[in-house]
Scaffold this motif. Structure first.
Motif, PDB file in Angstrom:
ATOM      1  N   ARG A 138     -28.261  37.508   0.642  1.00  0.00           N
ATOM      2  CA  ARG A 138     -26.866  37.154   0.384  1.00  0.00           C
ATOM      3  C   ARG A 138     -26.837  35.723  -0.175  1.00  0.00           C
ATOM      4  O   ARG A 138     -27.680  34.895   0.203  1.00  0.00           O
ATOM      5  CB  ARG A 138     -26.089  37.197   1.701  1.00  0.00           C
ATOM      6  CG  ARG A 138     -24.593  37.323   1.517  1.00  0.00           C
ATOM      7  CD  ARG A 138     -23.877  37.254   2.856  1.00  0.00           C
ATOM      8  NE  ARG A 138     -24.305  38.266   3.810  1.00  0.00           N
ATOM      9  CZ  ARG A 138     -24.089  38.188   5.120  1.00  0.00           C
ATOM     10  NH1 ARG A 138     -23.450  37.145   5.629  1.00  0.00           N
ATOM     11  NH2 ARG A 138     -24.502  39.136   5.941  1.00  0.00           N
ATOM     12  N   THR A 164     -29.978  33.116  -3.159  1.00  0.00           N
ATOM     13  CA  THR A 164     -30.072  33.723  -1.829  1.00  0.00           C
ATOM     14  C   THR A 164     -31.128  32.954  -1.031  1.00  0.00           C
ATOM     15  O   THR A 164     -31.974  32.265  -1.630  1.00  0.00           O
ATOM     16  CB  THR A 164     -30.507  35.194  -1.943  1.00  0.00           C
ATOM     17  OG1 THR A 164     -31.844  35.215  -2.459  1.00  0.00           O
ATOM     18  CG2 THR A 164     -29.586  35.973  -2.866  1.00  0.00           C
ATOM     19  N   GLN A 207     -25.893  27.074  -3.615  1.00  0.00           N
ATOM     20  CA  GLN A 207     -24.868  28.076  -3.287  1.00  0.00           C
ATOM     21  C   GLN A 207     -25.078  29.399  -4.016  1.00  0.00           C
ATOM     22  O   GLN A 207     -24.704  30.444  -3.500  1.00  0.00           O
ATOM     23  CB  GLN A 207     -23.474  27.553  -3.677  1.00  0.00           C
ATOM     24  CG  GLN A 207     -23.162  26.148  -3.178  1.00  0.00           C
ATOM     25  CD  GLN A 207     -22.967  26.121  -1.682  1.00  0.00           C
ATOM     26  OE1 GLN A 207     -22.135  26.833  -1.152  1.00  0.00           O
ATOM     27  NE2 GLN A 207     -23.755  25.314  -0.995  1.00  0.00           N
ATOM     28  N   ARG A 208     -25.669  29.354  -5.194  1.00  0.00           N
ATOM     29  CA  ARG A 208     -25.780  30.574  -5.994  1.00  0.00           C
ATOM     30  C   ARG A 208     -27.195  31.171  -5.958  1.00  0.00           C
ATOM     31  O   ARG A 208     -27.574  31.912  -6.850  1.00  0.00           O
ATOM     32  CB  ARG A 208     -25.329  30.297  -7.430  1.00  0.00           C
ATOM     33  CG  ARG A 208     -23.863  29.875  -7.514  1.00  0.00           C
ATOM     34  CD  ARG A 208     -23.352  29.827  -8.934  1.00  0.00           C
ATOM     35  NE  ARG A 208     -23.967  28.799  -9.734  1.00  0.00           N
ATOM     36  CZ  ARG A 208     -23.527  27.539  -9.843  1.00  0.00           C
ATOM     37  NH1 ARG A 208     -22.447  27.168  -9.192  1.00  0.00           N
ATOM     38  NH2 ARG A 208     -24.145  26.671 -10.606  1.00  0.00           N
ATOM     39  N   SER A 261     -22.672  31.379   7.018  1.00  0.00           N
ATOM     40  CA  SER A 261     -22.005  30.514   7.998  1.00  0.00           C
ATOM     41  C   SER A 261     -22.819  29.228   8.155  1.00  0.00           C
ATOM     42  O   SER A 261     -23.981  29.157   7.713  1.00  0.00           O
ATOM     43  CB  SER A 261     -21.927  31.227   9.336  1.00  0.00           C
ATOM     44  OG  SER A 261     -23.233  31.327   9.889  1.00  0.00           O
ATOM     45  N   LYS A 282     -22.244  31.949   0.781  1.00  0.00           N
ATOM     46  CA  LYS A 282     -21.435  32.842   1.615  1.00  0.00           C
ATOM     47  C   LYS A 282     -21.921  32.894   3.062  1.00  0.00           C
ATOM     48  O   LYS A 282     -21.459  33.724   3.839  1.00  0.00           O
ATOM     49  CB  LYS A 282     -21.436  34.251   1.014  1.00  0.00           C
ATOM     50  CG  LYS A 282     -20.788  34.246  -0.368  1.00  0.00           C
ATOM     51  CD  LYS A 282     -20.604  35.609  -0.933  1.00  0.00           C
ATOM     52  CE  LYS A 282     -19.797  35.497  -2.231  1.00  0.00           C
ATOM     53  NZ  LYS A 282     -19.792  36.707  -2.991  1.00  0.00           N
TER      54      LYS A 282
END
Lengths: 240, 684
Positions: A128, A90, A87-88, A134, A132
């Motif tokens: 990103r 990119t 999650q952290r 989809s 974050k």
């Protein structure tokens, strides 16, 4: 080439997979069907050397999972149902990380990562954080991660789980593409429509055993049913 | 090991960790900002509280005082004095006074007057009132004395033939170091622990929960290299957290805020070399915490579950962590061996400026050994697939407690599982703690007798008979061969003096409490044949049956089901020794562990509890006979209390002969089937 050769996996007195034998030659897409808890994920995890088999064995590109687990991993692209993205990080950082762990040389890694970003159209969100993105974006990153090292065999555990039609279509086109490049693809799913769309052959697993195998036509003939969903239910009920 | 892979994993984990707000909060924000602010706030509150105590006069009720004495007290602005006809301590309860002073009638012969000050030690104002009143009364007494001396034409010094004074040679820096040494080590340790806590969970259970661990393990990188990278990350965060805390705290102290507010005259500084040494010594501590936290957290399937798993570790850290704050604790050899505690006391000694080299080396060496063991534990945990993937679906965790008990009752097992055996020992331990001690206090020897049979023997027998086990197998009730009994007896006859030797050696490092020895001698001394028979029943026969049923019966048989011989024997001996440690004293740990080893080893090979019952009887009966027969002691023990060489030599011959005679069995069990009933051959 993916080969299961009498593979079994027991948890105490519970047989998760029992004497499973099947082959997926290069350029073939093989769908593994089964109800929840039938043993699909366990079988795929054994193939990916995440679990040690209790009996029998399996191989990827000629490398045995028991004696050459690291070579198996080098030759296998594995996509877990959970996607497995950090999650952290990119997408770009993630692909660089896994490229490094897969042993892609430093001077080639950057170009390979950019190829993947371009091929899967990740450019707009490549920097990103994955947390974050989809679901569809994340699945594309996951697949890019799985084939980053260009393995000859691919294992996809429920690759379209939770995806909308558009995102699912990206996966279908991807599978078609790797088949065309001569890769062996083994995937598990609950979606009969995508099996009909993609699979060259189908295996049905129930209670850890392979209870039916063949082309879709052969499965329909064997069960005497008119469509794959009914055939699947018929075969699984008979096996129970 | 491919260090390039370790570096890649480490770099990635550090990058992710630095993007985790929770870790950053604990690692950076807490020490750098919140911590100094908190310290200043607390210090200010203390000052405000102290001022309010000192500025407001305390109320005192005085009875029986002479006019001059009353006037002296009433003239003090720190006191609000009221005269009472009689002393009324109840005023302290109602808040009518902070202290009650009663002057007794003066003794005309001695010309002395007793004054009693009543106060409430649980109230700050009352304690302050007592302090002020006592001080003023002493001043009044001094002035009375001075008048009397003057009336007699004597100098003031006549009443003080010896003027005693003291002065501390410790500098403000040294005093500051001493004060820091008391509370900084626990703080550093807890911060190191917290620094390891969240990253360890995030990098293991957190990865599992997010599904990334599965992906990571499909890369052609061996698990040990992944563990190494993760371990280095947790270690680095733990060290950084502790380091930042220490620096931040020292800067707070050295900022001058305490001198500015006159809170203290101490100088809270630590020499650079000492600070460097403390940081260096934190390394094994960080390694220890990182490895233990990783090893435990990886067993959990989710972040929340990992937090629950790690909570006992936090509790276990608290007790040794506070060792430096306990008065009288110094860095002796036994203290140096205490995990975490030894290094904590060493920190204190370093900051205080006086360190004994021998125990310091032992403390560091022991901590390094514990850290290496913890690392092995973590590596082992990562190598187990059931730990990584939680075993089969529909596992036991999914069933409710009631269903699990029902399933347990309905199962058919040869002997209990290790967890079930340990559960019984835990239950027996609690029973002994809550009821056994009470029984012994009220019933003395009869109480001890009842405690052994009711709280040890009976639960073991009930467990083996009512549980879904084969009773005889669970209690190892198998008739031994005569040769086995002979071997067991010889081993114990040989082993007992070695146990004494261990006790004596241990006494070189640990003081044996005199009270304990006296109590022990009184208990074991038989002055009549009737008393001797009772002692044999109480001290030798009863534990030989009751304790054996629990420790070499249920416990050893249960452990042997899944563990190797070495682990089962050592594990049961450790629990046996710990059981005696809990309720008696530390000095019995080593000898009891030794005896537990011998008895478990013999039972493992002979498969008979009767063998260890005989051994236990021999050991305990020997103690009764030796204490009662003082003449015999002189032949066995030398003047220093150590066993004589001849006794040790004879015992060595017995021990070796016994071990030679002992029938061996292969490591295929007691005839127990280690797999559950119905399991396929392939799974065993």
């Amino acid at each position: 080439m993916i080969v299961f050769d009498g593979l079994s996996k027991w948890y105490g007195d519970i047989a998760a997979v029992s004497d499973l034998s099947l082959r997926v030659p290069p350029g073939e897409v093989y769908a593994l069907l089964g109800a929840n808890g039938a043993g699909k994920t366990t079988a795929l995890r054994c193939l990916a050397t995440l679990l040690a088999p209790t009996g029998g064995t399996a191989s990827v590109a000629g490398f045995d999972i028991r004696s050459d687990p690291l070579d198996v991993r080098r030759n296998l692209g594995f996509l877990a149902a959970s996607m497995g993205l950090y999650q952290r990080l990119t997408p770009r950082e993630l692909l660089h990380y896994f490229g490094g762990l897969q042993g892609i040389p430093d001077d080639q890694r950057g170009a390979r990562v950019e190829d993947m970003i371009s091929f899967f159209d990740l450019t707009s969100f490549a920097d990103r954080l994955c947390g974050k993105l989809s679901t569809g974006q994340r699945q594309r990153v996951s697949i890019a991660r799985a084939i980053l090292h260009d393995p000859p065999a691919l294992v996809l555990d429920e690759p379209t789980l939770g995806l909308d039609l558009l995102s699912g279509d990206v996966i279908y086109r991807f599978i078609d593409a790797v088949r065309a490049r001569g890769r062996a693809v083994l995937f598990s799913t609950h979606q009969m429509s995508e099996v009909e769309l993609l699979a060259d052959r189908v295996g049905i697993i129930a209670g850890g055993r392979l209870v039916a195998e063949g082309t879709i036509e052969e499965i329909l003939t064997q069960s005497g049913e008119s469509n794959l969903a009914k055939a699947f239910l018929q075969i699984v009920r008979e096996a129970a | 090991m491919n260090l390039s892979n370790v570096r890649k994993v480490f770099q990635k984990e550090i990058r992710e960790t630095l993007r985790d707000r929770r870790t950053l909060l604990i690692m950076l924000v807490l020490p750098v900002f919140l911590y100094p602010a908190l310290m200043v706030l607390v210090q200010q509150l203390v000052l405000i509280g102290r001022r309010s105590l000192e500025e407001q006069p305390v109320s005192v009720s005085v009875s029986g005082a002479s006019e001059p004495a009353f006037a002296y007290l009433a003239g003090d602005s720190a006191l609000k004095v009221a005269r009472a006809a009689a002393p009324d301590p109840a005023l302290l309860e109602t808040g009518g006074a902070d202290a009650v002073v009663r002057f007794s009638p003066a003794d005309s012969a001695s010309q002395s007057q007793a004054v009693l000050v009543y106060f409430d030690a649980s109230r700050d104002r009352s304690r302050r009132a007592r302090e002020v009143v006592t001080d003023r009364l002493e001043q009044w007494g001094d002035s009375v004395l001075a008048n009397r001396l003057r009336a007699q034409g004597l100098p003031r010094s006549f009443a003080t033939p010896l003027a005693v004074a003291d002065t501390s040679v410790a500098s403000a820096e040294r005093l500051g170091g001493y004060a820091l040494g008391r509370f900084l080590p626990p703080l550093l340790i807890i911060m190191t622990l917290l620094g390891a806590f969240f990253p360890a969970i995030d990098l293991t259970a957190g990865e599992k929960e997010r599904g990334t661990l599965e992906t990571l393990l499909t890369t052609p990188v061996p698990a040990r290299e992944i563990v190494a990278g993760k371990f280095l990350t947790v270690c680095a965060t733990a060290m950084t957290t502790a380091l930042l805390n220490m620096v931040s705290m020292l800067l707070t102290f050295q900022s001058g805020v305490f001198q500015l507010t006159h809170a203290t005259d101490l100088n809270f500084s630590i020499p650079l070399a000492t600070g460097g040494l403390v940081i260096l010594l934190m390394l094994p501590l960080a390694v220890f915490f990182a490895a233990i936290a990783l090893g435990i957290a990886v067993r959990a399937q989710s972040f929340k579950e990992a937090q629950n798993h790690l909570t006992p570790m936090q509790f276990a850290t608290i007790v040794p962590m506070y060792l430096p704050m306990i008065p009288g604790i110094s860095l002796s050899y036994p203290v140096a061996l205490v995990p975490i505690g030894g290094i904590a006391v060493l920190f204190r000694e370093l900051m205080g400026g006086s360190v004994a080299a021998g125990p310091a080396v032992v403390a560091v060496g022991a901590m390094i050994v514990y850290a290496v063991l913890a690392l092995r534990f973590a590596a082992k945990m990562f190598g187990r697939e059931e730990v990584l993937f939680g075993g089969a679906s529909g596992s036991k965790e999914a069933a409710g407690f009631g269903e699990r008990v029902k399933a347990w009752r309905g199962s058919v097992q040869e002997v209990p599982r290790p967890s079930e055996s340990l559960a019984l020992v835990g239950l027996v331990g609690l029973l002994y703690f809550y009821l056994g001690i009470r029984l012994q206090i009220t019933g003395l020897e009869q109480g001890l007798f009842a405690a052994q049979w009711l709280l040890l023997g009976l639960p073991a027998v009930l467990f083996a008979t009512l549980g879904p086990y084969r009773t005889r197998a669970t209690l190892a009730l198998r008739a031994p061969a005569p040769r086995s009994l002979l071997a067991a007896a010889l081993i114990m006859v040989g082993g007992v003096p070695v146990g004494w030797g261990l006790g004596w050696l241990q006494g070189l490092f640990l003081d044996i409490p005199e009270d304990f020895l006296k109590m022990f001698q009184q208990l074991l001394t038989a002055d009549t044949p009737g008393r001797f028979a009772w002692l044999i029943l109480l001290i030798a026969i009863t534990p030989a049956i009751c304790e054996e049923l629990v420790f070499r019966g249920v416990l050893l048989q249960g452990l042997s089901r899944e563990l190797s011989m070495q682990k089962a024997v050592i594990g049961s001996a450790l629990v046996f020794a710990a059981f005696h440690l809990s309720f008696e004293t530390v000095i019995r740990f080593l000898p009891t562990f030794w005896l537990g080893l011998l008895m478990a080893y013999v039972v493992w090979h002979t498969r008979s509890l009767f063998a260890s019952m005989l051994m236990h009887f021999i050991n305990n009966a020997t103690a009764v006979v030796l204490v009662t027969t003082t003449g015999l002691q002189a032949h066995i023990f030398g003047p220093t209390g150590a066993p004589r060489w001849i006794a040790l030599a004879i015992s060595a011959v017995c021990l070796v002969s016994g071990l030679y005679l002992l029938p061996r069995r292969r490591a295929d069990g007691f005839g127990h089937d280690p797999t559950p009933a119905g399991a396929p051959a392939a799974a065993s």
